[in-house]
Scaffold this active site. Structure first.
Site, PDB file in Angstrom:
ATOM      1  N   ASP A 183       0.825  -1.203   0.000  1.00 62.26           N
ATOM      2  CA  ASP A 183       0.000   0.000   0.000  1.00 62.26           C
ATOM      3  C   ASP A 183       0.862   1.258   0.000  1.00 62.26           C
ATOM      4  O   ASP A 183       1.968   1.253  -0.557  1.00 62.26           O
ATOM      5  CB  ASP A 183      -0.923  -0.062   1.234  1.00 62.26           C
ATOM      6  CG  ASP A 183      -2.290   0.514   0.941  1.00 62.26           C
ATOM      7  OD1 ASP A 183      -2.371   1.748   0.861  1.00 62.26           O
ATOM      8  OD2 ASP A 183      -3.261  -0.251   0.794  1.00 62.26           O
ATOM      9  N   HIS A 237      -2.588  12.805  -1.058  1.00 60.56           N
ATOM     10  CA  HIS A 237      -3.379  13.149  -2.239  1.00 60.56           C
ATOM     11  C   HIS A 237      -4.151  11.919  -2.699  1.00 60.56           C
ATOM     12  O   HIS A 237      -3.854  10.808  -2.303  1.00 60.56           O
ATOM     13  CB  HIS A 237      -2.474  13.616  -3.384  1.00 60.56           C
ATOM     14  CG  HIS A 237      -1.870  14.966  -3.176  1.00 60.56           C
ATOM     15  ND1 HIS A 237      -0.993  15.230  -2.153  1.00 60.56           N
ATOM     16  CD2 HIS A 237      -2.018  16.134  -3.872  1.00 60.56           C
ATOM     17  CE1 HIS A 237      -0.625  16.504  -2.210  1.00 60.56           C
ATOM     18  NE2 HIS A 237      -1.228  17.075  -3.243  1.00 60.56           N
ATOM     19  N   ASN A 264      -7.000  -1.353  24.262  1.00 59.88           N
ATOM     20  CA  ASN A 264      -5.891  -0.515  24.716  1.00 59.88           C
ATOM     21  C   ASN A 264      -6.369   0.889  25.055  1.00 59.88           C
ATOM     22  O   ASN A 264      -5.568   1.808  25.118  1.00 59.88           O
ATOM     23  CB  ASN A 264      -4.778  -0.471  23.670  1.00 59.88           C
ATOM     24  CG  ASN A 264      -5.230   0.171  22.369  1.00 59.88           C
ATOM     25  OD1 ASN A 264      -6.438   0.236  22.094  1.00 59.88           O
ATOM     26  ND2 ASN A 264      -4.287   0.655  21.583  1.00 59.88           N
ATOM     27  N   TYR A 360      -7.284 -12.271 -12.202  1.00 61.33           N
ATOM     28  CA  TYR A 360      -6.401 -13.400 -12.532  1.00 61.33           C
ATOM     29  C   TYR A 360      -7.012 -14.690 -12.007  1.00 61.33           C
ATOM     30  O   TYR A 360      -7.722 -14.688 -10.998  1.00 61.33           O
ATOM     31  CB  TYR A 360      -5.020 -13.226 -11.885  1.00 61.33           C
ATOM     32  CG  TYR A 360      -4.160 -12.160 -12.506  1.00 61.33           C
ATOM     33  CD1 TYR A 360      -3.795 -12.223 -13.844  1.00 61.33           C
ATOM     34  CD2 TYR A 360      -3.709 -11.101 -11.738  1.00 61.33           C
ATOM     35  CE1 TYR A 360      -2.998 -11.236 -14.410  1.00 61.33           C
ATOM     36  CE2 TYR A 360      -2.908 -10.118 -12.298  1.00 61.33           C
ATOM     37  CZ  TYR A 360      -2.556 -10.184 -13.633  1.00 61.33           C
ATOM     38  OH  TYR A 360      -1.773  -9.215 -14.179  1.00 61.33           O
ATOM     39  N   SER A 413     -11.313  -1.180  -1.089  1.00 58.43           N
ATOM     40  CA  SER A 413     -10.052  -1.126  -0.333  1.00 58.43           C
ATOM     41  C   SER A 413     -10.282  -1.392   1.142  1.00 58.43           C
ATOM     42  O   SER A 413      -9.410  -1.950   1.813  1.00 58.43           O
ATOM     43  CB  SER A 413      -9.414   0.264  -0.445  1.00 58.43           C
ATOM     44  OG  SER A 413      -8.671   0.397  -1.602  1.00 58.43           O
TER      45      SER A 413
HETATM   46 CA   LIG Z   1      -7.507   0.255  19.881  1.00 57.11          CA
END
Ligand SMILES: [Ca+2]
Ligand SMILES: [Ca+2]
Ligand SMILES: [Ca+2]
Ligand SMILES: [Ca+2]
Length: 668
Positions: A183, A237, A264, A360, A413
Site C-alpha cells: 500500500d 493526495h 488498549n 487473474y 479497499s
Molecule cells: Ca484500539
C-alpha cells in the site's frame, strides 16, 4: 488503445473514485498533469527471457547484453539503480531487477527510442518470452470508536457484520502471523498500530544486509517507491483523473482494519488483535503504483515470512503475465492474495470489464466486494460471480489515520482488509493450513445475502465466526518427529518427517539459514504429509547456504510442538561422477539402451556422450535430468560399434566421466 489505471480502491465520500498511482512522481514530483492519461511509466519495459533457452544467465550474459543493447536499454535493479547492460554482472544478486525472478528484466530505454518500436524489436527475438510496459495502477479506496465500527458489530442492522465478537471467542490472532500490506506505507507512530508492526527478527540497524535478503536495514518493511527503508505513509493526495490534495493515508487506514490494537483504551479494534503488519510501501503520495514495484513487493512478502498479502489496489485492464507470475510464486508457497474488486460499479466477469489483479485465475486470490451497513452491495463496488469471492463491509469504515487520528473511508479497499484480518485469525491458531483450504473456509463460511446472489462465488458476506468455527480439530495434534533434510539435486532440497497425529489440518514448515537467527514461516503441507520438496532459485549465487528446518502440526484446537531441527546445504562443488555404466543392443532393433548409477546430490544435468571407435571426438547426444539413470540411443546404426560415457554437471562444472562401454549393434 486500452485505458490502463492501477488504483487503490478507495471511494472518497459517496463518489465512485479510484486512486491512481505512478512511480513517475518520484522523478518529477510536480508534473501532475502529465499523469492524467498515463497508463504506464514512460520509457520502461519488463522483459522476460525464456528460461529454457537462456539457461544459466551467468553463462549467457552476452546474449542478454546483446539483446538489450539493440534497444539501448539500461537494466533497472530492484533497488532502483540503473546498470548499463555492458556493466551488468548476472552473478551479483543486487543486479537483479526482480529479486525473485532472475529472468525478468526491468529496463529503461532512452527517450529517443520509441517504446512501441522497442517492444516490436524485442518481441522478434526468439529468446524473449514476453515484453510488457511498466503499467501504472492505483489504490482502491473508499475502542472508544468501537460503536462506530459497524463492520465488526452492526448497531443498526443486527447481524449484518462479520460476527467479529463471536469469532474472537475462538481466536484473537497470534503475533506469529505476519500480514503484508502492499500500500502507501503506514503511520508507524500511531498508538493503535505501533504494537502490531512487524519487526524483521534477522536485521539490525548497521548499514549491512544482515539477513542477506537483498535489502539493507529493512527493519520493519520496505519502501519500493524510493528504494529505502522509510515506509512512512505519505498519502496526502488522491487520484481523480488528476492528483488532488486529500489526506487519505490509505495504507494506514487499511492496516488499522486488519490489526489495530484492541482493548488498549485507544481508538478502534482491528479484526485481528494480535498480528504483525509488514508495511510494504509501493504506492506513492497520490496512491499510484507500478507493475514493477508491485511484483517486488509481492515477492518480498513471500520471501520474508508474510503469511498473506492485503491488496487494496488494482485497476489494470490488461492481464500482465509478470504480475500473474508473482502471484503464482506466492501461491506455490501457500500464500493467500486478498484482492479488492474495484469501485467501478461493474461486473468484472463481463466481457471487456476485467480488472487485475482480482481477475487473474490464480487459485490463491480471494476477490472482495464491498457491502453497506444494510448488507446490500455498496453502490460503488464491482462484483463478479467468478472473479469475486466474498463481500465484506466497505462503506463508511472507521479506521486509523496519520497522526494518532481516525477517519471514515469507503471502498473495496476497506472491505479487503476485513477478509485479510479474518484469514490472520485463522492462521493464528492454525498456521499450517494450505491456501486452498483457507480460501474454501472463507467462501463456505459466508452468510448468504440475497442482494449478493450471483455477485460473487459465495453469494454472501464474510462471517469470521463461521470461518473459524468450521476449522477441524478438537484436541491438539501430536508433534512430528524424526525430521531430516537433504539435497537431491543442485537446487532441490527435500524434508521428511514422521506424522504422529491423526487429527491435524496441516503442517507448517519453517526455515532459516545461517544468516538468520529466527525461523521464518516457509510453507504448508496438507494433513498426513510426510515430505516436502522445493526448488531453490537456480542462479542464486548465495545458494551455498545451510538451511535448517523444523515442522509442526496444527488444527483448530492447537499447535503441536516443533519437530527436531535438521540442516541441509547443497555442496558447492562439481558433482560426483555416475558409475556402473552398462548397456545392450536389443535383438532385432537398431538401438542401444544404457543405464548407470547416479551418486551426485548436487547435479543439475546428466550428459550422455557417444563416439565410434577410431574417431577422436565424442558427441553429447543427450542432456538429461539429474535423476535420469537410463537412455535409449535410437540413432545407432546396425553394423557399428559405439562407445558411451556419462557425466553429471551443475553451474560450477562437470563431474569426471563414468566408465566407458562399447556396444555393437548387430546387423540382422
Ligand atoms: Ca484500539
Ligand atoms: Ca536485509
Ligand atoms: Ca542491517
Ligand atoms: Ca496425520
Amino acid at each position: 488503445m486500452k485505458k490502463l489505471i492501477f488504483v487503490f480502491f478507495l471511494v472518497v465520500g459517496v463518489c465512485s473514485i479510484v486512486l491512481l498511482i505512478s512511480t513517475s512522481s518520484r522523478a518529477t514530483g510536480t508534473l501532475q498533469a502529465e499523469y492524467v492519461q498515463q497508463d504506464h511509466v514512460p520509457h520502461e519495459l519488463l522483459v522476460k527471457f525464456k528460461e529454457d533457452v537462456v539457461g544459466d544467465l551467468t553463462q549467457n550474459k552476452w546474449q542478454v547484453q546483446n539483446i538489450l543493447d539493440q534497444v539501448q536499454g539500461k537494466i533497472k535493479t530492484y533497488l532502483n539503480e540503473e546498470k548499463d547492460a555492458f556493466d551488468w554482472d548476472p552473478a551479483v544478486f543486487r543486479n537483479r531487477s526482480f529479486h525473485a525472478d532472475p529472468y525478468l528484466f526491468h529496463i529503461r530505454v532512452p527517450d529517443g527510442i520509441d517504446l512501441e518500436y522497442a517492444i516490436a524489436r524485442l518481441k522478434l527475438n526468439p529468446v524473449i518470452e514476453y515484453v510488457e510496459k511498466n503499467a501504472i495502477a492505483h489504490i482502491t479506496t473508499d475502542d472508544p470508536y468501537f460503536d462506530q465500527q459497524w463492520g465488526l458489530l452492526n448497531p443498526t442492522y443486527s447481524g449484518r457484520d462479520i460476527h467479529a465478537q463471536d469469532a474472537w471467542t475462538i481466536s484473537t490472532g497470534s503475533s506469529d502471523v505476519i500480514v503484508a500490506v502492499l500500500d502507501t506505507g503506514i503511520d508507524y507512530n500511531h498508538d493503535d498500530l505501533i504494537g502490531n508492526l512487524w519487526t524483521n527478527p534477522n536485521e539490525t540497524a548497521d548499514g549491512q544486509d544482515n539477513d542477506q535478503n537483498g535489502f539493507v536495514d529493512d527493519l520493519n518493511g520496505w519502501n519500493f517507491v524510493s528504494g529505502t527503508a522509510n515506509y512512512l505513509d505519505d498519502n496526502t493526495h488522491y487520484y481523480v483523473g488528476i492528483c488532488v490534495p486529500g489526506n487519505i493515508y490509505h495504507g494506514t487506514h487499511v492496516s488499522g482494519i486488519i490489526g489495530a490494537a484492541a482493548n488498549n483504551d485507544e481508538g478502534i479494534s482491528g479484526v485481528c488483535w494480535d498480528v504483525k503488519i509488514m508495511p510494504l510501501k509501493m504506492a506513492d503520495y497520490c496512491g499510484r503504483l507500478t507493475l514493477g514495484d508491485a511484483i517486488n513487493a509481492i515477492d518480498y512478502a513471500t520471501a520474508n515470512g508474510a503469511f498473506l498479502t492485503n491488496n487494496s489496489w488494482g485497476g489494470f485492464t490488461t492481464s500482465y503475465q509478470s504480475l500473474k507470475d508473482a502471484i503464482g510464486r506466492a501461491k506455490n508457497r501457500n500464500r493467500l492474495f486478498i484482492a479488492a474488486a474495484g469501485n467501478d460499479e461493474e461486473n468484472v466477469d463481463s466481457s471487456g470489464n476485467a480488472v487485475y489483479p482480482v481477475c487473474y485465475t490464480e487459485g490463491n486470490i480471494v476477490g472482495v466486494l464491498a457491502t453497506a451497513i444494510d448488507d446490500t452491495r455498496a453502490g460503488f463496488s464491482n462484483y463478479g460471480p467468478t472473479s469475486v469471492d466474498v463481500g465484506a463491509p466497505g462503506e463508511d469504515i472507521l479506521s486509523t489515520k496519520l497522526g494518532d487520528a481516525y477517519q471514515e473511508l469507503s471502498g473495496t479497499s476497506m472491505a479487503t482488509p476485513f477478509v485479510a484480518g479474518t484469514a490472520a485469525l485463522v492462521l493464528g491458531i492454525c498456521p499450517g493450513i494450505t491456501y486452498d483450504r483457507l480460501k474454501g473456509l472463507i467462501i463456505d463460511g459466508a452468510d448468504y445475502v440475497s442482494n449478493l446472489n450471483n455477485k460473487c462465488v459465495s453469494d454472501g458476506r464474510l462471517n469470521a465466526h463461521s470461518v473459524l468455527d468450521d476449522l477441524d480439530g478438537d484436541t491438539s495434534p501430536s508433534a512430528p518427529t524424526s525430521l531430516i533434510a537433504y539435497t537431491k539435486a543442485w537446487n532441490l532440497i527435500e524434508v521428511r518427517w514422521n506424522d504422529n497425529s491423526n487429527n491435524e489440518v496441516g503442517f507448517e514448515i519453517q526455515r532459516k539459514h545461517q544468516y538468520q537467527s529466527a525461523y521464518l514461516h516457509w510453507d504448508c503441507k496438507n494433513e498426513n504429509s510426510t515430505a516436502y520438496a522445493y526448488f531453490q532459485d537456480p542462479i542464486d549465487t548465495t545458494l551455498q547456504r545451510t538451511y535448517t528446518y523444523r515442522v509442526r502440526a496444527t488444527n483448530k484446537a492447537g499447535i503441536s510442538s516443533f519437530s527436531n531441527t535438521y540442516s541441509a546445504s547443497v555442496p558447492y562443488t562439481v558433482p560426483d561422477a555416475p558409475t556402473d555404466l552398462a548397456g545392450q543392443s536389443p535383438t532385432l532393433e537398431q538401438n542401444v539402451n544404457i543405464s548407470w548409477v547416479n551418486h551426485a546430490v548436487n547435479a543439475l544435468y546428466n550428459f550422455v556422450e557417444r563416439r565410434i571407435p577410431g574417431e577422436t571426438d565424442w558427441e553429447v547426444i543427450a542432456t538429461l535430468s539429474y535423476d535420469d539413470n537410463a537412455y535409449s540411443d535410437n540413432y545407432a546404426q546396425a553394423g557399428y560399434t559405439y562407445q558411451y560415457r556419462v557425466r553429471a554437471g551443475n553451474p560450477l562444472g562437470y563431474s569426471s566421466y563414468s566408465n566407458t562401454i562399447s556396444i555393437e549393434v548387430i546387423e540382422w
